[in-house]
Design a protein around this motif. Structure first.
Motif, short mmCIF file in Angstrom:
data_model
loop_
_atom_site.label_atom_id
_atom_site.label_comp_id
_atom_site.label_asym_id
_atom_site.label_seq_id
_atom_site.Cartn_x
_atom_site.Cartn_y
_atom_site.Cartn_z
N SER A 86 -12.91 146.14 103.82
CA SER A 86 -13.48 144.97 104.49
C SER A 86 -13.02 144.95 105.94
O SER A 86 -12.04 145.63 106.30
N PRO A 87 -13.67 144.17 106.81
CA PRO A 87 -13.24 144.12 108.22
C PRO A 87 -11.79 143.64 108.39
O PRO A 87 -11.05 144.18 109.22
N ILE A 88 -11.37 142.68 107.59
CA ILE A 88 -9.99 142.19 107.68
C ILE A 88 -9.02 143.28 107.23
O ILE A 88 -7.97 143.48 107.84
N GLY A 89 -9.37 143.99 106.17
CA GLY A 89 -8.52 145.07 105.69
C GLY A 89 -8.37 146.19 106.70
O GLY A 89 -7.29 146.74 106.88
N LYS A 90 -9.46 146.53 107.38
CA LYS A 90 -9.39 147.59 108.39
C LYS A 90 -8.53 147.16 109.57
O LYS A 90 -7.75 147.95 110.10
N ALA A 91 -8.66 145.89 109.99
CA ALA A 91 -7.84 145.40 111.10
C ALA A 91 -6.37 145.38 110.72
O ALA A 91 -5.50 145.76 111.52
N SER A 94 -4.90 148.95 110.59
CA SER A 94 -4.65 149.56 111.89
C SER A 94 -3.32 149.11 112.47
O SER A 94 -2.73 149.80 113.31
N LEU A 95 -2.81 147.95 112.04
CA LEU A 95 -1.51 147.46 112.50
C LEU A 95 -0.35 148.03 111.70
O LEU A 95 0.81 147.80 112.05
N ARG A 96 -0.64 148.76 110.65
CA ARG A 96 0.41 149.28 109.77
C ARG A 96 1.40 150.17 110.52
O ARG A 96 2.60 150.11 110.30
N SER A 97 0.88 151.00 111.43
CA SER A 97 1.77 151.91 112.15
C SER A 97 2.75 151.15 113.03
O SER A 97 3.84 151.65 113.32
#
Length: 162
Positions: A86-91, A94-97
């Motif tokens: 989902s868009p929220i999951g992708k955003a 991307s912050l995981r790193s």
């Protein structure tokens, strides 16, 4: 995993209301058992598939038996995949790193978490919890000091003379 040139696992549809699996030729595979590795096994009725035009794409068995396995937690895995794409999951991903990967790197480099000196699940678990508690306290202290610097007046800050 399926063999090359066979029906792919995603071509089979799971009907959760009736608890059965439907093959690409709209034949039903019924629940048989749950094995010791937590996989539910769904099997066809062999005489229903004897004259199937795509029989060579799902089994080489002479008795025409097909077994499809599905993990008992598959519903939860599918929900997690839906959230991840989902868009929220992708955003968030991307912050995981910048967040969790940095914590793991700090734990390995600064807090001796590359190797453990302990043996056994309980000992290692206690040791890891203590390390992460220390890291969280360190993070809290840094946040508090930054917040204090931001909100105290300029006149109260210490000035160093050169």
């Amino acid at each position: 995993m399926t063999k090359p040139n066979y029906h792919k696992s995603y071509e089979y549809a799971y009907d959760e209301y009736n608890d059965w699996v439907i093959c690409p030729e709209n034949r039903t595979l019924y629940y048989a058992t749950t094995n010791r590795h937590s996989y539910q096994e769904y099997k066809n009725i062999p005489f229903n598939c004897e004259r199937c035009p795509t029989r060579h794409l799902f089994t080489e068995n002479k008795s025409c038996e097909k077994t499809v396995t599905r993990h008992v937690w598959q519903d939860y895995l599918e929900m997690a995949e839906d959230i991840r794409h989902s868009p929220i999951g992708k955003a968030t991903y991307s912050l995981r790193s910048q967040t969790i990967e940095r914590v793991f790197a700090d734990a390995k480099e600064k807090h001796a978490m590359r190797y453990t000196l302990y043996r056994g699940l309980n000992s290692v678990t206690s040791w890891v919890r203590l390390k992460y508690a220390a890291m969280n306290l360190k993070k809290l202290a840094l946040w508090k000091s930054k917040a204090q610097l931001l909100f105290e007046p300029v006149t109260q800050r210490t000035r160093f003379s050169v």
